[in-house]
Motif scaffolding. Structure first.
Motif, PDB file in Angstrom:
ATOM      1  N   SER A 154       0.852  -1.194   0.000  1.00 32.27           N
ATOM      2  CA  SER A 154       0.000   0.000   0.000  1.00 32.27           C
ATOM      3  C   SER A 154       0.883   1.239   0.000  1.00 32.27           C
ATOM      4  O   SER A 154       2.061   1.190   0.384  1.00 32.27           O
ATOM      5  CB  SER A 154      -0.903   0.023   1.231  1.00 32.27           C
ATOM      6  N   GLY A 155       0.284   2.352  -0.398  1.00 26.83           N
ATOM      7  CA  GLY A 155       0.996   3.623  -0.377  1.00 26.83           C
ATOM      8  C   GLY A 155       1.422   3.981   1.039  1.00 26.83           C
ATOM      9  O   GLY A 155       2.497   4.560   1.249  1.00 26.83           O
ATOM     10  N   THR A 156       0.600   3.641   1.990  1.00 23.00           N
ATOM     11  CA  THR A 156       0.935   3.894   3.397  1.00 23.00           C
ATOM     12  C   THR A 156       2.232   3.196   3.774  1.00 23.00           C
ATOM     13  O   THR A 156       3.140   3.805   4.350  1.00 23.00           O
ATOM     14  CB  THR A 156      -0.196   3.382   4.311  1.00 23.00           C
ATOM     15  N   GLU A 157       2.310   1.921   3.442  1.00 24.11           N
ATOM     16  CA  GLU A 157       3.535   1.167   3.770  1.00 24.11           C
ATOM     17  C   GLU A 157       4.753   1.765   3.081  1.00 24.11           C
ATOM     18  O   GLU A 157       5.845   1.800   3.656  1.00 24.11           O
ATOM     19  CB  GLU A 157       3.399  -0.278   3.280  1.00 24.11           C
ATOM     20  N   ALA A 158       4.543   2.215   1.834  1.00 27.70           N
ATOM     21  CA  ALA A 158       5.670   2.813   1.103  1.00 27.70           C
ATOM     22  C   ALA A 158       6.122   4.093   1.807  1.00 27.70           C
ATOM     23  O   ALA A 158       7.321   4.311   2.010  1.00 27.70           O
ATOM     24  CB  ALA A 158       5.247   3.102  -0.348  1.00 27.70           C
ATOM     25  N   ASN A 159       5.161   4.937   2.198  1.00 31.28           N
ATOM     26  CA  ASN A 159       5.542   6.188   2.868  1.00 31.28           C
ATOM     27  C   ASN A 159       6.123   5.934   4.257  1.00 31.28           C
ATOM     28  O   ASN A 159       7.023   6.650   4.700  1.00 31.28           O
ATOM     29  CB  ASN A 159       4.341   7.138   2.935  1.00 31.28           C
ATOM     30  N   ASP A 160       5.613   4.926   4.945  1.00 33.50           N
ATOM     31  CA  ASP A 160       6.150   4.573   6.264  1.00 33.50           C
ATOM     32  C   ASP A 160       7.636   4.197   6.136  1.00 33.50           C
ATOM     33  O   ASP A 160       8.490   4.677   6.894  1.00 33.50           O
ATOM     34  CB  ASP A 160       5.337   3.390   6.814  1.00 33.50           C
TER      35      ASP A 160
ATOM     36  N   ALA B  60       9.384  12.326  -2.779  1.00 32.40           N
ATOM     37  CA  ALA B  60       8.290  12.607  -3.712  1.00 32.40           C
ATOM     38  C   ALA B  60       7.268  11.480  -3.583  1.00 32.40           C
ATOM     39  O   ALA B  60       7.582  10.324  -3.861  1.00 32.40           O
ATOM     40  CB  ALA B  60       8.828  12.686  -5.134  1.00 32.40           C
ATOM     41  N   ASP B  61       6.073  11.834  -3.156  1.00 30.28           N
ATOM     42  CA  ASP B  61       4.981  10.853  -3.061  1.00 30.28           C
ATOM     43  C   ASP B  61       4.273  10.852  -4.416  1.00 30.28           C
ATOM     44  O   ASP B  61       3.540  11.785  -4.747  1.00 30.28           O
ATOM     45  CB  ASP B  61       4.034  11.265  -1.925  1.00 30.28           C
ATOM     46  N   GLU B  62       4.514   9.805  -5.197  1.00 36.08           N
ATOM     47  CA  GLU B  62       3.958   9.706  -6.550  1.00 36.08           C
ATOM     48  C   GLU B  62       2.692   8.869  -6.588  1.00 36.08           C
ATOM     49  O   GLU B  62       2.242   8.448  -7.668  1.00 36.08           O
ATOM     50  CB  GLU B  62       5.009   9.110  -7.497  1.00 36.08           C
ATOM     51  N   VAL B  63       2.114   8.610  -5.410  1.00 36.79           N
ATOM     52  CA  VAL B  63       0.908   7.774  -5.353  1.00 36.79           C
ATOM     53  C   VAL B  63      -0.209   8.366  -6.216  1.00 36.79           C
ATOM     54  O   VAL B  63      -0.947   7.638  -6.874  1.00 36.79           O
ATOM     55  CB  VAL B  63       0.457   7.595  -3.883  1.00 36.79           C
ATOM     56  N   GLN B  64      -0.316   9.695  -6.271  1.00 37.04           N
ATOM     57  CA  GLN B  64      -1.361  10.326  -7.088  1.00 37.04           C
ATOM     58  C   GLN B  64      -0.868  10.717  -8.491  1.00 37.04           C
ATOM     59  O   GLN B  64      -1.509  10.369  -9.466  1.00 37.04           O
ATOM     60  CB  GLN B  64      -1.903  11.559  -6.367  1.00 37.04           C
ATOM     61  N   PRO B  65       0.236  11.455  -8.619  1.00 36.93           N
ATOM     62  CA  PRO B  65       0.590  11.918  -9.968  1.00 36.93           C
ATOM     63  C   PRO B  65       1.333  10.898 -10.817  1.00 36.93           C
ATOM     64  O   PRO B  65       1.496  11.106 -12.019  1.00 36.93           O
ATOM     65  CB  PRO B  65       1.500  13.124  -9.690  1.00 36.93           C
TER      66      PRO B  65
ATOM     67  N   GLY C 282       2.111   4.015  -5.604  1.00 38.30           N
ATOM     68  CA  GLY C 282       1.039   3.119  -5.149  1.00 38.30           C
ATOM     69  C   GLY C 282      -0.104   3.126  -6.134  1.00 38.30           C
ATOM     70  O   GLY C 282       0.122   2.958  -7.332  1.00 38.30           O
ATOM     71  N   LYS C 283      -1.280   3.365  -5.619  1.00 34.91           N
ATOM     72  CA  LYS C 283      -2.558   3.305  -6.348  1.00 34.91           C
ATOM     73  C   LYS C 283      -2.531   2.747  -7.780  1.00 34.91           C
ATOM     74  O   LYS C 283      -2.892   1.606  -7.971  1.00 34.91           O
ATOM     75  CB  LYS C 283      -3.229   4.676  -6.320  1.00 34.91           C
ATOM     76  N   PRO C 284      -2.103   3.524  -8.826  1.00 36.03           N
ATOM     77  CA  PRO C 284      -2.254   3.000 -10.194  1.00 36.03           C
ATOM     78  C   PRO C 284      -1.246   1.916 -10.557  1.00 36.03           C
ATOM     79  O   PRO C 284      -1.331   1.329 -11.633  1.00 36.03           O
ATOM     80  CB  PRO C 284      -2.012   4.238 -11.080  1.00 36.03           C
TER      81      PRO C 284
ATOM     82  N   ALA D 299      -2.241  17.822   3.354  1.00 40.99           N
ATOM     83  CA  ALA D 299      -1.631  16.620   2.764  1.00 40.99           C
ATOM     84  C   ALA D 299      -2.314  15.355   3.270  1.00 40.99           C
ATOM     85  O   ALA D 299      -2.864  15.321   4.379  1.00 40.99           O
ATOM     86  CB  ALA D 299      -0.144  16.571   3.122  1.00 40.99           C
ATOM     87  N   TYR D 300      -2.275  14.331   2.421  1.00 36.12           N
ATOM     88  CA  TYR D 300      -2.635  12.973   2.868  1.00 36.12           C
ATOM     89  C   TYR D 300      -1.574  12.022   2.337  1.00 36.12           C
ATOM     90  O   TYR D 300      -1.304  11.987   1.138  1.00 36.12           O
ATOM     91  CB  TYR D 300      -4.028  12.550   2.364  1.00 36.12           C
ATOM     92  N   HIS D 301      -0.947  11.261   3.248  1.00 41.46           N
ATOM     93  CA  HIS D 301       0.089  10.317   2.808  1.00 41.46           C
ATOM     94  C   HIS D 301      -0.164   8.895   3.287  1.00 41.46           C
ATOM     95  O   HIS D 301       0.596   7.998   2.935  1.00 41.46           O
ATOM     96  CB  HIS D 301       1.469  10.800   3.258  1.00 41.46           C
ATOM     97  N   GLY D 302      -1.189   8.682   4.134  1.00 45.22           N
ATOM     98  CA  GLY D 302      -1.483   7.314   4.521  1.00 45.22           C
ATOM     99  C   GLY D 302      -2.001   7.165   5.924  1.00 45.22           C
ATOM    100  O   GLY D 302      -2.172   8.139   6.661  1.00 45.22           O
TER     101      GLY D 302
END
Ligand SMILES: Cc1ncc(COP(=O)(O)O)c(C=O)c1O
Length: 435
Positions: free
Chosen positions: A127-133, A250-255, A280-282, A154-157
């Protein structure tokens, strides 16, 4: 001043009202009984979905909904090539990462080839959360510092550590002592003021004895309300954090994965090379997978301090899904489509804005567009945004909100979106606004 809005409360279904008749009412009661207070459904009247295909979701009500909201099914809902890759690999082998496997290595090779050469190590997570953690832990270890700087909405997880840097998820709490919030980079030339706020936050963390481990930024500022231009405006803030001894995550989960229409990664629009990137996500088009990319010495330093193992992260099924996603992006020219269709869509929305005083602004990059609703005084108009979101759903279009005040339509469709799809959105929104 308008009240700020918690991200999960945007367009949230209120379970305290009377239940609708029939199957929908029964399902809502079941959901409430099972998930209790953790249930987060969207829309005044939630929808039951049964099938997805391309840019469309099909509801149990027999209706087809145009999806302008979901970025997980980025190459299209239930893309046949991705679905087939997952099914084939699931029927062949799925195991943890302590054995060698050609599918996993081939995917790592292909993914890392899309990054600047120095970012040559990949850790896969679920998950994106685990990646950011993990990114936060690597940053703390690599910098020898503990503080983090993030934007105000911001939202990161959702883990304990990552929630500390996700102010848009906070309801009744204040930032932790090791966290500093900076304003989202709005306005025509946000680079200098953004960098100045980051420098000030780093000085404050230094004075408090934490120092700055990292500036963590979603380079499209998705939950803050979508701020993309001018490309390059992040660079001075990255320089400021590095001057303070911190790293840039850089959190690329969205862009990420082509959405901005400029390149595969959002940070590339800004001409910066991060120290750590999270995705993450896509990444698996619906298969739950995420990852961290960084420089080998940063990862080595962290792994000297702590053992890291992730049972499901980087399993062969995830790798097969991820590889199919990268192939589809290339084969179907989805970055170019995000650029051209996104530009067409943005023009149409700007034209609509020129005719409606209650549209306070339109902006974006590729197929990630924000549109603000304001009241007669120009203040954020959250109730109107919610009304439009629900009216669009009634007319067969799915959309969500973003921003500190929840008054920004977050327009973020699957990347195979066409100009005809954009026209449907524009005509429908114009009709709703005319009423
Ligand atoms: C920018 C950003 N980073 C990280 C996350 C967390 O990802 P996940 O929900 O997969 O843990 C999200 C989720 O919405 C996000 O938007």
């Amino acid at each position: 001043m308008s009240a700020t809005t918690q991200i999960l409360n945007l367009n949230r279904y209120d379970p305290s009202g009377p239940l609708p008749e029939g199957r929908l009412g029964t399902m809502l009661a079941d959901r409430q009984r099972h998930a209790g207070a953790s249930s987060v459904l969207v829309y005044a009247q939630p929808v039951e979905m049964v099938r997805g295909e391309g840019v469309w979701l099909h509801g149990a009500d027999g209706r087809r909904y145009l999806d302008t909201y979901n970025n997980v099914p980025s190459v299209g809902h239930c893309h046949p090539k991705v679905a087939e890759a997952i099914a084939r690999q699931a029927a062949t082998l799925t195991t943890h990462t302590r054995y060698l496997n050609g599918v996993v290595e081939a995917y790592a090779e292909k993914l890392l080839a899309t990054y600047p050469a120095e970012l040559s190590n990949l850790v896969m997570t679920c998950s994106g959360t685990e990646a950011n953690d993990l990114a936060m832990r690597i940053a703390a270890s690599g910098s020898g510092r503990q503080g983090f700087i993030v934007t105000r909405a911001a939202y990161h997880g959702n883990s304990s550590a990552v929630n500390e840097i996700s102010p848009s998820a906070w309801k009744s709490r204040q930032p932790g002592a090791h966290v500093r919030l900076v304003s989202a980079p709005a306005g025509k030339d946000p680079g200098p003021s953004f960098a100045a706020e980051v420098a000030e936050a780093a000085a404050s963390l230094q004075a408090a004895g934490f120092g700055t481990a990292a500036l963590v930024v979603d380079s499209i500022f998705s939950s803050d309300g979508i701020y993309a231009d001018p490309a390059g405006f992040i660079a001075p803030a990255v320089a400021a954090v590095r001057a303070a001894g911190g790293l840039f995550i850089a959190d690329e989960v969205q862009p990420g994965f082509g959405r901005t229409g400029a390149a595969l990664w959002g940070f590339q629009r800004h001409g910066v090379t991060p120290d750590i990137v999270t995705m993450g996500k896509p990444m698996g088009n619906g298969f739950p997978m995420a990852g961290v990319v960084t420089r080998p010495e940063l990862l080595a330093g962290f792994c000297e301090e702590t053992g890291y193992f992730n049972t499901f992260g980087g399993n062969p099924v995830a790798a097969a899904a991820g590889r199919a996603v990268l192939e589809v992006i290339e084969e179907e020219g989805l970055i170019e489509n995000a650029r051209s269709t996104g530009a067409y869509f943005l023009d149409g929305l700007a034209d609509l804005a020129s005719r409606h005083a209650r549209i306070g602004g339109v902006r974006g990059a590729g197929l990630f567009i924000g549109l603000d609703f304001v009241d007669a005084e120009g203040a954020p108009d959250t109730p109107q945004t919610n009304a439009v979101i629900n009216a669009l759903k009634d007319e067969g279009i799915l959309i969500g909100a973003a921003g500190l005040y929840g008054n920004t339509l977050k327009i973020r469709p699957p990347l195979p979106f066409t100009t005809e799809n954009a026209d449907q959105f524009l005509t429908t929104l114009a009709g709703i606004l005319a009423r």
